[in-house]
Motif scaffolding. Sequence first.
Motif, PDB file in Angstrom:
ATOM      1  N   SER A 188       0.834  -1.186   0.000  1.00 44.52           N
ATOM      2  CA  SER A 188       0.000   0.000   0.000  1.00 44.52           C
ATOM      3  C   SER A 188       0.877   1.247   0.000  1.00 44.52           C
ATOM      4  O   SER A 188       2.066   1.177  -0.278  1.00 44.52           O
ATOM      5  CB  SER A 188      -0.919  -0.039   1.213  1.00 44.52           C
ATOM      6  N   ASP A 453      -6.273  -0.901  -0.969  1.00 39.28           N
ATOM      7  CA  ASP A 453      -5.792   0.107  -0.026  1.00 39.28           C
ATOM      8  C   ASP A 453      -5.326   1.253  -0.887  1.00 39.28           C
ATOM      9  O   ASP A 453      -4.317   1.168  -1.564  1.00 39.28           O
ATOM     10  CB  ASP A 453      -4.625  -0.463   0.791  1.00 39.28           C
ATOM     11  N   ARG A 454      -6.099   2.300  -0.953  1.00 38.34           N
ATOM     12  CA  ARG A 454      -5.787   3.347  -1.892  1.00 38.34           C
ATOM     13  C   ARG A 454      -6.322   4.693  -1.424  1.00 38.34           C
ATOM     14  O   ARG A 454      -7.227   4.736  -0.596  1.00 38.34           O
ATOM     15  CB  ARG A 454      -6.565   2.958  -3.149  1.00 38.34           C
ATOM     16  N   VAL A 455      -5.806   5.749  -1.990  1.00 38.54           N
ATOM     17  CA  VAL A 455      -6.292   7.089  -1.683  1.00 38.54           C
ATOM     18  C   VAL A 455      -7.337   7.454  -2.746  1.00 38.54           C
ATOM     19  O   VAL A 455      -7.075   7.341  -3.935  1.00 38.54           O
ATOM     20  CB  VAL A 455      -5.138   8.108  -1.709  1.00 38.54           C
ATOM     21  N   ARG A 506      -8.089   7.893   2.528  1.00 37.48           N
ATOM     22  CA  ARG A 506      -7.444   6.621   2.237  1.00 37.48           C
ATOM     23  C   ARG A 506      -8.359   5.515   2.729  1.00 37.48           C
ATOM     24  O   ARG A 506      -8.760   5.514   3.881  1.00 37.48           O
ATOM     25  CB  ARG A 506      -6.102   6.570   2.954  1.00 37.48           C
TER      26      ARG A 506
ATOM     27  N   THR B  68       1.392  11.391   4.695  1.00 33.77           N
ATOM     28  CA  THR B  68       1.034  10.298   3.785  1.00 33.77           C
ATOM     29  C   THR B  68       1.629  10.512   2.403  1.00 33.77           C
ATOM     30  O   THR B  68       1.990   9.569   1.713  1.00 33.77           O
ATOM     31  CB  THR B  68      -0.496  10.221   3.628  1.00 33.77           C
TER      32      THR B  68
END
Lengths: 525, 365
Positions: A188, A453-455, A506, B68
């Motif tokens: 991820s 699993d990503r934005v 996310r 992030t």
Amino acid sequence: MTYRIGIDVGGTHTDAVLLDKDYQVLAQTKCSTTEDVSSGIYAAMREVIALSGVPREQITYAMLGTTHCTNAIVERKHLNEIAVIRIGAPATLAIKPLVGVPDDLRGHLGKRVYIVAGGHEFDGREIVKLDEARLYAIAGEIKGKVDSVAVTSVFSPVSKEHELRAAEIFRDVLGDDVPISLSYEIGSVGLLERENATILNAAIVNVAKSTALGFLSALKAEQVEARVFFGQNDGTLMSIEYAMKYPILTIGCGPTNSIRGASYLSGLENALVVDVGGTTTDIGVLVNSFPRESSLAVEIGGARTNFRMPDLISIGLGGGTIVRVQADGQFSVGPDSVGYRLPQKGLAFGGDTLTTTDVVIALGKANLGDAQKVAHLDRTLLEQVYSRMVEMVEEAIDKMKTSSEPVPVILVGGGSILLPDTLKGASQIIRPENSGVANAIGAAIAQISGQIDRVFSLDEKGRAETLEQAKSIAVEEAIAAGADPATVEIVEFEDIPLAYLGNATRIRVKAAGTLAGVLQTSDSN
Amino acid sequence: MRKIGKQEIEDIAVGAALLGTGGGGDPYIGKLMALQAVEEHGPITLLSIDEVPDDALVVASGGMGAPTVLVEKIPSGHEISQTFKALEKYIGKEVFATYPIEAGGINSMLPLALAAQLGLPVIDADGMGRAFPELQMTTFYLDGISATPMVLADEKGNVTIMDTIDNAWTERIARSVTVQKGGAATSAIYPMSGKNLKDSGIHDILSLEEQIGRAIRLSKEANLDPVQEVLKLTNGFELFAGKVVDVHRKTEGGWALGTAHIEGLREYKGQTVELRFQNEHLLAKSGERLLCVTPDLIAVVDSETGLPITTEGLRYGARVVVIGMPCHPKWRTEKGIQTVGPRYFRYDTDYVPVEELVGKGSVAK
């Protein structure tokens, strides 16, 4: 009736079970883990089939949880010649691939490292255009020199476009026989960790391939035509084809299998699992039937990765742990162990070493070996040693709990006879039947999963719709991997708003279901 | 003047995390950047503040944006030379050296990476002596020094210069620019004269970080108690030792707010400490008795290794020691307390120096 085999390779033993379609254990066995790992697996497999006496043609599935890949990385053995491609220039140049990885591993894997222009922003915009001409030039350069290629692009968990295009180019030049590991399939957000995992994956594809094909032919030699699956570190399965492409996902499946097996055997979905082996006790947490995952970066062979590994605590207390008593009555418990040599070394078995198992035998808490051989030991001292052993486990249990409320504790593993029926912090102690092979059972009953699993940017579709979209992608992935659509559920969901980035979030979702084809032949579940 | 190599960088990262009092994020990326830069360009020159000419132009360098993004889109390393070039053109003077804005997280490490790359010296001083979350929370601000002209650059080569009327505007504009640049950018901020840095900065902070990191590392080998070694170096006090029994967090207005409870062990058995944090640990109390409060430093360290634990890393079951350290005297002024004292963070208590709270009288310095 159809049957399945589950095999789990541990440090000391390779365990195998044979289950019927209702997951009843028909046969179980423990063999010694061999140095090459494979021959131990074949031996356990042959033995459990022979013990069960079931017709071979009715064995339809074989699930394998193995340490081949972990060993290859830790021992730096049989690693492939690889090329490391990062797509991200001009960003990311300040930390090149493999910086921070131990020198010996870097020496093996860092011979061909390239950073190419491309990559994406967190919201899916291109940072710059992908430099395809450069990729073609690199492909020409490495042709004939590498076994596999690792490709990692900046923000590929958001957009996999550049990785896919790079893979096309490499296949075009190198042909289909050189496997390409793409980072978006492996990890991820977190470039260096995902890249390390992708590099390690590329380095072990040959090890995985020979393991998988060897297991297939060993089954064939026994006239078993089963579909083969590999256990992953999240407690779910992957097909043999997928395992050969993404073997890194098998790392850490052992503890996961034992936690999942304990869940199945005890019927509990939320509990602590205490697995007492020969050398260590591993404590994990069962949350909704899956192991709680560690929030910390996990190092594999010294390389930092962002794998979701089970959150485990391991202490040096097992059935073979050595107890040393000094003249003044001071004593120590471990951390070393006689391990699988307990039946030769332990005092109660005629050996010369005082172990934790001897202590419980002498105190009359376990009925094995020859209690006469340990009858001479000082009882007061033994009681003290025993309380220390129990305290060690209680302290570890306390560290793993998320609150001060007592929780159910499931005891599994061959060494669980060391522990009493009450423990501080435990609301109840469960010792399920067949708990000695909980790990192999965990392998056999594992589910099929899909995850993302990503934005996501919320500007386009809004929050609710985006969350639904994310969930349905995970469900589709699980079905594509072989799960029965009727049984697929969302087993994990996390949504972390990225405050600084305005309207982006996310999302991590995992969906899992029963292996398709099981339901048709089974009326349970 | 002295040279800084890989071991010093490792030690500074640990010391910075300790003085970062739980905030500032993971210094891992910054540390690796510094290590690579030293590998490629050789050791970094560290100047003590006395070695900086009064009229030299010095500027802080750091990162801005979402953690992030930073862990995924790592800087190219060339951004900072662009920010410095732009600043030099705007101000009409060459940059003499750079310095860190704060201790803790990535911002304590980035100036080292950038200095190695540009061959510029790093000055052994910063603007906080610890970590704080807002642009104006510097000892420079207390003396009326502006954060701007400030420059933000991305890896693509886009450079933005901001010259603003106050820090609220700086914060607002810098945020939108950073998002457009992809969520993270490299910054050159608080440009000033050598004299200003000497008068308004906190001296010898990198050396202190290094000493702390080294003490923690060596105490392992020498079988010493790392916590005691840290206390000696920082004039600090052990406030409490115990086990984390619960942690509550929420995100509010970009802040990571939270409370942790620690149950006493050893001589603290039977007591409980409540720890409040907003990015950094800001307040510790036992029942109604205040133990330490911002701007004094509160660090939570692992009781075995002495390694600092970030607010994100606090979890149930961890065995920790809570230590309190007096902040720099500049923060103990009226304006200092207004800017970073307990009431600014909406805690209903007055500031009392940690040495008075623990009943040890006043500390030297």
